[in-house]
Structures are given as C-alpha cells and as structure tokens.
Design a protein around this motif. Structure first.
Motif, PDB file in Angstrom:
ATOM      1  N   ASP A 144       0.889  -1.177   0.040  1.00 35.08           N
ATOM      2  CA  ASP A 144       0.124  -0.060  -0.079  1.00 35.08           C
ATOM      3  C   ASP A 144       0.791   1.303   0.036  1.00 35.08           C
ATOM      4  OD1 ASP A 144      -2.449  -1.311  -0.072  1.00 35.08           O
ATOM      5  OD2 ASP A 144      -2.540  -1.529   2.211  1.00 35.08           O
ATOM      6  N   LEU A 145       1.988   1.287   0.770  1.00 36.85           N
ATOM      7  CA  LEU A 145       2.772   2.309   0.912  1.00 36.85           C
ATOM      8  C   LEU A 145       3.568   2.706  -0.413  1.00 36.85           C
ATOM      9  CD1 LEU A 145       4.297   1.919   4.528  1.00 36.85           C
ATOM     10  CD2 LEU A 145       2.558   3.674   3.734  1.00 36.85           C
ATOM     11  N   ALA A 146       3.836   1.581  -1.038  1.00 37.24           N
ATOM     12  CA  ALA A 146       4.646   1.774  -2.204  1.00 37.24           C
ATOM     13  C   ALA A 146       3.704   2.417  -3.263  1.00 37.24           C
ATOM     14  CB  ALA A 146       4.942   0.671  -2.792  1.00 37.24           C
ATOM     15  N   SER A 147       2.349   1.985  -3.370  1.00 35.25           N
ATOM     16  CA  SER A 147       1.476   2.611  -4.197  1.00 35.25           C
ATOM     17  C   SER A 147       1.124   3.910  -3.893  1.00 35.25           C
ATOM     18  CB  SER A 147       0.199   1.703  -4.250  1.00 35.25           C
ATOM     19  OG  SER A 147      -0.794   2.259  -5.189  1.00 35.25           O
ATOM     20  N   ARG A 148       0.938   4.435  -2.659  1.00 36.30           N
ATOM     21  CA  ARG A 148       0.763   5.708  -2.192  1.00 36.30           C
ATOM     22  C   ARG A 148       1.816   6.769  -2.561  1.00 36.30           C
ATOM     23  NH1 ARG A 148      -1.617   5.131   3.702  1.00 36.30           N
ATOM     24  NH2 ARG A 148      -3.436   3.794   3.246  1.00 36.30           N
ATOM     25  N   THR A 149       3.059   6.002  -2.322  1.00 35.10           N
ATOM     26  CA  THR A 149       4.220   7.131  -2.471  1.00 35.10           C
ATOM     27  C   THR A 149       5.173   7.060  -3.681  1.00 35.10           C
ATOM     28  OG1 THR A 149       5.969   5.494  -1.646  1.00 35.10           O
ATOM     29  CG2 THR A 149       4.699   6.891   0.059  1.00 35.10           C
ATOM     30  N   GLY A 150       4.680   6.001  -4.700  1.00 33.31           N
ATOM     31  CA  GLY A 150       5.463   5.960  -5.995  1.00 33.31           C
ATOM     32  C   GLY A 150       6.810   5.476  -5.670  1.00 33.31           C
ATOM     33  N   LEU A 151       7.253   4.955  -4.552  1.00 34.94           N
ATOM     34  CA  LEU A 151       8.403   4.168  -4.164  1.00 34.94           C
ATOM     35  C   LEU A 151       8.395   2.781  -4.577  1.00 34.94           C
ATOM     36  CD1 LEU A 151       9.066   5.870  -0.744  1.00 34.94           C
ATOM     37  CD2 LEU A 151      10.195   6.480  -3.305  1.00 34.94           C
ATOM     38  N   THR A 152       9.497   2.332  -5.003  1.00 30.85           N
ATOM     39  CA  THR A 152       9.440   0.635  -5.239  1.00 30.85           C
ATOM     40  C   THR A 152       9.427  -0.013  -4.092  1.00 30.85           C
ATOM     41  OG1 THR A 152      12.100   0.535  -4.878  1.00 30.85           O
ATOM     42  CG2 THR A 152      11.288   1.328  -7.037  1.00 30.85           C
ATOM     43  N   LYS A 153       8.724  -1.119  -4.073  1.00 36.68           N
ATOM     44  CA  LYS A 153       8.411  -2.218  -3.042  1.00 36.68           C
ATOM     45  C   LYS A 153       9.762  -2.426  -2.216  1.00 36.68           C
ATOM     46  CE  LYS A 153       4.282  -4.395  -4.813  1.00 36.68           C
ATOM     47  NZ  LYS A 153       3.539  -5.478  -5.258  1.00 36.68           N
ATOM     48  N   ALA A 154      10.940  -2.406  -2.923  1.00 35.56           N
ATOM     49  CA  ALA A 154      12.091  -2.775  -2.355  1.00 35.56           C
ATOM     50  C   ALA A 154      12.490  -1.655  -1.396  1.00 35.56           C
ATOM     51  CB  ALA A 154      13.290  -3.121  -3.435  1.00 35.56           C
ATOM     52  N   SER A 155      12.456  -0.315  -2.078  1.00 32.90           N
ATOM     53  CA  SER A 155      12.770   0.813  -1.575  1.00 32.90           C
ATOM     54  C   SER A 155      12.049   1.022   0.135  1.00 32.90           C
ATOM     55  CB  SER A 155      12.609   1.992  -2.023  1.00 32.90           C
ATOM     56  OG  SER A 155      13.488   2.125  -3.223  1.00 32.90           O
ATOM     57  N   VAL A 156      10.667   0.698  -0.276  1.00 34.69           N
ATOM     58  CA  VAL A 156       9.568   0.797   0.809  1.00 34.69           C
ATOM     59  C   VAL A 156      10.122  -0.055   1.953  1.00 34.69           C
ATOM     60  CG1 VAL A 156       7.323   0.472   1.534  1.00 34.69           C
ATOM     61  CG2 VAL A 156       7.875   1.767  -0.414  1.00 34.69           C
ATOM     62  N   SER A 157      10.314  -1.608   1.573  1.00 38.01           N
ATOM     63  CA  SER A 157      10.620  -2.600   2.587  1.00 38.01           C
ATOM     64  C   SER A 157      11.983  -1.917   3.435  1.00 38.01           C
ATOM     65  CB  SER A 157      10.999  -3.713   1.770  1.00 38.01           C
ATOM     66  OG  SER A 157       9.843  -4.226   1.422  1.00 38.01           O
ATOM     67  N   SER A 158      12.684  -1.601   2.542  1.00 40.92           N
ATOM     68  CA  SER A 158      14.040  -1.000   3.508  1.00 40.92           C
ATOM     69  C   SER A 158      13.986   0.029   4.376  1.00 40.92           C
ATOM     70  CB  SER A 158      15.139  -0.774   2.287  1.00 40.92           C
ATOM     71  OG  SER A 158      16.351  -0.092   3.216  1.00 40.92           O
ATOM     72  N   LEU A 159      13.157   1.198   3.857  1.00 40.03           N
ATOM     73  CA  LEU A 159      12.569   2.156   4.626  1.00 40.03           C
ATOM     74  C   LEU A 159      11.846   1.663   5.808  1.00 40.03           C
ATOM     75  CD1 LEU A 159      11.666   4.525   1.771  1.00 40.03           C
ATOM     76  CD2 LEU A 159      13.685   4.882   3.225  1.00 40.03           C
ATOM     77  N   VAL A 160      10.884   0.894   5.817  1.00 37.22           N
ATOM     78  CA  VAL A 160      10.070   0.703   6.743  1.00 37.22           C
ATOM     79  C   VAL A 160      10.869  -0.105   7.768  1.00 37.22           C
ATOM     80  CG1 VAL A 160       8.332  -1.319   7.375  1.00 37.22           C
ATOM     81  CG2 VAL A 160       7.780   0.262   5.463  1.00 37.22           C
ATOM     82  N   ALA A 161      11.767  -1.037   7.545  1.00 34.89           N
ATOM     83  CA  ALA A 161      12.605  -1.860   8.434  1.00 34.89           C
ATOM     84  C   ALA A 161      13.520  -0.833   9.282  1.00 34.89           C
ATOM     85  CB  ALA A 161      13.641  -2.764   7.480  1.00 34.89           C
ATOM     86  N   GLU A 162      13.790   0.234   8.611  1.00 34.42           N
ATOM     87  CA  GLU A 162      14.786   1.068   9.346  1.00 34.42           C
ATOM     88  C   GLU A 162      13.804   1.955  10.346  1.00 34.42           C
ATOM     89  OE1 GLU A 162      17.247   5.356   8.608  1.00 34.42           O
ATOM     90  OE2 GLU A 162      16.854   4.142   7.120  1.00 34.42           O
ATOM     91  N   LEU A 163      12.452   2.320  10.052  1.00 35.87           N
ATOM     92  CA  LEU A 163      11.652   2.908  10.724  1.00 35.87           C
ATOM     93  C   LEU A 163      10.993   2.179  12.046  1.00 35.87           C
ATOM     94  CD1 LEU A 163       9.438   4.937   8.091  1.00 35.87           C
ATOM     95  CD2 LEU A 163      11.129   5.925   9.924  1.00 35.87           C
ATOM     96  N   VAL A 164      10.778   0.739  11.741  1.00 32.29           N
ATOM     97  CA  VAL A 164      10.687  -0.135  12.574  1.00 32.29           C
ATOM     98  C   VAL A 164      11.807  -0.241  13.665  1.00 32.29           C
ATOM     99  CG1 VAL A 164      10.189  -2.761  13.080  1.00 32.29           C
ATOM    100  CG2 VAL A 164       9.062  -1.607  11.312  1.00 32.29           C
ATOM    101  N   ASP A 165      13.084  -0.419  13.241  1.00 33.08           N
ATOM    102  CA  ASP A 165      14.160  -0.419  14.128  1.00 33.08           C
ATOM    103  C   ASP A 165      14.335   0.817  14.996  1.00 33.08           C
ATOM    104  OD1 ASP A 165      16.660  -1.676  14.819  1.00 33.08           O
ATOM    105  OD2 ASP A 165      17.486   0.277  14.001  1.00 33.08           O
ATOM    106  N   ALA A 166      13.963   1.895  14.292  1.00 34.86           N
ATOM    107  CA  ALA A 166      13.856   3.324  15.268  1.00 34.86           C
ATOM    108  C   ALA A 166      12.795   3.282  16.198  1.00 34.86           C
ATOM    109  CB  ALA A 166      13.930   4.228  14.252  1.00 34.86           C
ATOM    110  N   GLY A 167      11.830   2.326  16.069  1.00 40.36           N
ATOM    111  CA  GLY A 167      10.685   2.367  17.054  1.00 40.36           C
ATOM    112  C   GLY A 167       9.493   3.394  16.877  1.00 40.36           C
ATOM    113  N   LEU A 168       9.649   3.982  15.501  1.00 37.49           N
ATOM    114  CA  LEU A 168       8.713   4.948  15.101  1.00 37.49           C
ATOM    115  C   LEU A 168       7.173   4.267  14.409  1.00 37.49           C
ATOM    116  CD1 LEU A 168      10.883   7.442  13.665  1.00 37.49           C
ATOM    117  CD2 LEU A 168       9.795   7.480  16.020  1.00 37.49           C
TER     118      LEU A 168
END
Length: 412
Positions: free
Chosen positions: A49-73
C-alpha cells in the motif's frame, strides 16, 4: 527540497552527496502516509500500500520500513490482505510505544498530556492555578511537576517520550523560547526555561501561541475535515485567534497574525489589558461576560458552571450577556473574514459551553456586517473542549518527530 522517486541506478541516480537527503525525505514520506487518516480504522496499510501511495519501489519501501521499525517509530500490527490474490501482507502503524507531551499554561490552570505517535491522547492532566501575576519561574516549576507525573505514568505504560510543545496565551518567539507579551499573565519579554520540562527527550520542547495551537488541533482533529479556510476563536480569560488558510496555519511574518481578541470592535469601548481600547476581549472575554451576567467572583471553572446553569434555566441576564459577546465577536469575525477571504468561523474554549446561545448571535452579526461571506452553516462549535491547545502543541511536536526521523532509536 523536492523529493522524487527513489532511483535504483542508471542516469537518474542521485549524486553521492545527496543520497542521504533523498533517503531522509523518503522516510518522511512513509511516515506522512502512515499518519494520514484511515477510512477504516481497523484496516492498516501494508508495505505494498505504501509503495502505491508514495510511488516508491517495493524494495525501497521495505528497506525504509525496516529502518523505521528499528527506530521504534513504526510497528507491525498483524496480517492484512494486499488484494484478492497472494498471501496477506503485514499491517503497519505508527508506534503507540513512543509519544510526545503537550503542555499548556493558561491564566487559571496548567495542563499536560501524552499523545502517542498514532495520534491518541493517552494521558491528560489539568491543575487549577491562578497564574495571573505569578512569576514565570514559579509557574514553570508547577508545570514541571505536572509533566513529571505524566512522564512517570508514560514510563509505567512503556511509552518513551520524544519531545513536547508548550502553549501559552500570548505572543511568543518560538526560536528563542520567549513570551514577548502575555497581558493576561502579566508576562512581557520572558525567556522560559524549556529544557527542564522534558530532560533527555531528543526533540526537546518548543513554545507556541495557545490560540494557534488550538486552531491546529481543530485542523487535525476537528472541523478541519469540513473547512479549509477559517478563523478559530479561542475563548478563555482573554480571547485568542488562529487563521487557517488552505488547511495551513497562517501566523504571519512575525508569528502574530490572528490576534482577533485585540481587534477593535468599539472605539469608545473600555480599556483593554493590551493597552488599547474597545478590543473584542473587553466584550467577549470571560470577565466581561461574567460581569454582564452578574456572576460574582470565584474560580473561573465555578463561574463558568454557574453561567451554563443560568443559560440552561433561561436566565435573561445570562442570555443577554452571551448574546452581547456574540454580537461583538461577529463584528470581529466579519472584518477578519473580509480581510483574509475566509469562509468559516470555529468557536472554541469557553465559547463551546455557550454554543447554543452564542452561535446564533454570531450568525446574526455576520449577516449584518458581512452578508454572504460566512453563512450560518459555516459557523461551527469546536468539540475539542479544554484539550484543544494541548492537542495542538502535542500535535506540532509529533509532526516535528515525523519530519526528522533519523537519529531516533529506542531508549535503553
């Protein structure tokens, strides 16, 4: 900074010095998308869903989400189907284990509350306190004690505090933490020691004007879904105002726009605490209404309760006092609406308790002085009550966190 889609290689690859800027911007885009209101609160967006909303690739979204989960956000919240076919994705939401603190100093009370990153007010504490004429140091010490109680409760619930915002009824300089002028507190040119309120919070505490905070809270959590351009009028001991234009707060070049309480509505009117004469506040502030209604001295909360009881009982003096306040409020709103091309007015603070009696007077006054500019359906009563300024201060802190996610890691 203009943020485009992530590039995975080739001619569109960003220059090495800009890669981190692009990644930071994309983290913000992910957080902003998760912060958007959901049509179904039980359905959480997935990585797809986030990839569709933002226009980012699924791979990029997965990497970004992993960072945000790791940051506790960001937190994963169970399975959510991506579509008709394929295995379910994992739902995502802003973390409820991290939050910000909203605070308010007003003339007759202080308050503090915890807002989690998902936008839920988890804790709200208010303490009555006669702050007019008190030293800023003593009021800040009292507030620090209240904030410490909120922080202790948050810690017990496993919530880490990232920052906060403080709302004050006066003109402020956010950058220096200075109250330039707060006539009803009798504070002028006061630098507040903000760092002691939330020691250790990575984002610190920022100072805001009370009415602007309430206007923002209305935008985010109230009538902002109905109106994009409006004047928010906050009734307390004084009368404050905030301007929202194009769903954004307009504070002016010095942050002092929207001071509707000190718009002159009767040049021959009484002296005002600001040094002027005939300001709206002298007709629609609490003291003016209580005096006109014949309500004796006492605490503001007790007098407001008495006024409400009299209004409900049909007391002629109380109804006349509130109608008179609404008449002058409408004059100020008419001038503001014409000047700023606004199409709606939202009444908050103590005006919410007077809503059924003051709104008709405001509507009549607007019809007399600005016919066709603000119609009856565009005069609304806030439903946020006394929490509005606190919510706005906390919401501003929350958005600061979401706009600068890098460097935030869960505490020990």
């Amino acid at each position: 900074m203009s943020l485009g889609k992530n590039t995975d290689g080739g001619a569109g690859r960003p220059a090495p010095g800009r890669v981190e800027d692009v990644r930071r911007g994309n983290l913000v885009r992910i957080l902003a998308s998760l912060a958007e209101p959901r049509t179904d609160p039980d359905v959480r967006p997935t990585r797809a869903d986030l990839a569709s909303r933002t226009g980012l690739t699924k791979a990029s979204v997965s990497s970004l989400v992993a960072e945000l989960v790791d940051a506790g956000l960001v937190a994963e919240s169970g399975a959510a189907r991506d579509g008709e076919r394929g295995r379910p994705g994992v739902g995502l939401e802003l973390s409820t284990c991290r939050g910000v603190v909203g605070m308010e100093i007003n003339v007759d009370y202080i308050s503090a509350g915890l807002l989690d990153l998902g936008g839920t007010l988890r804790i709200h504490r208010t303490l009555e306190s006669g702050n007019r004429g008190k030293s800023p140091q003593s009021v800040m010490a009292l507030l620090a004690g209240l904030v410490a109680d909120v922080a202790a409760e948050a810690s017990a619930a496993g919530i880490e505090i990232l920052g906060g915002g403080l709302a004050v009824p006066g003109l402020v300089d956010t950058g220096s933490g200075t109250v330039s002028s707060a006539p009803n507190l009798k504070w002028h040119g006061v630098v507040l020691e903000l760092h002691g309120l939330l020691p250790g919070a990575p984002q610190g505490t920022l100072l805001h004007n009370e009415a602007n905070c309430a206007a923002l809270a209305e935008l985010w959590y109230g009538h902002g879904v109905d109106f994009q351009d409006y004047l928010f009028v906050s009734g307390e001991v004084g009368v404050g105002g905030g301007l929202v234009i194009g769903s954004r707060l307009f504070a002016g070049p010095r942050g002092q726009a929207g001071e509707v309480g000190h718009v002159v509505v009767d040049p021959s009117g009484p002296d005002c605490s600001c040094g002027g004469r005939g300001c709206l506040e002298t007709f629609a502030g609490q003291e003016a209404i209580f005096a006109e209604a014949g309500i004796p001295d006492g605490t503001a909360s007790a007098r407001l309760e008495q006024l409400t009881a009299l209004l409900e009982a049909g007391n002629a003096a109380a109804i006349s006092a509130v109608s008179r306040a609404g008449h002058y409020l409408g004059i100020a709103a008419a001038s503001t609406a014409r000047l700023m091309d606004l199409s709606a007015v939202v009444l908050g603070g103590h005006f919410t308790r007077m809503g059924p009696w003051i709104a008709p007077a405001v509507v009549r006054s607007l019809a007399d002085y600005a016919p066709g500019v603000v119609g009856p359906a565009s005069v609304a009563i806030s439903e946020l009550g006394q929490s509005a300024a606190l919510l706005g201060a906390a919401g501003s802190a929350l958005r600061s966190v979401l706009a600068a996610p890098q460097g935030l890691r869960p505490g020990p």
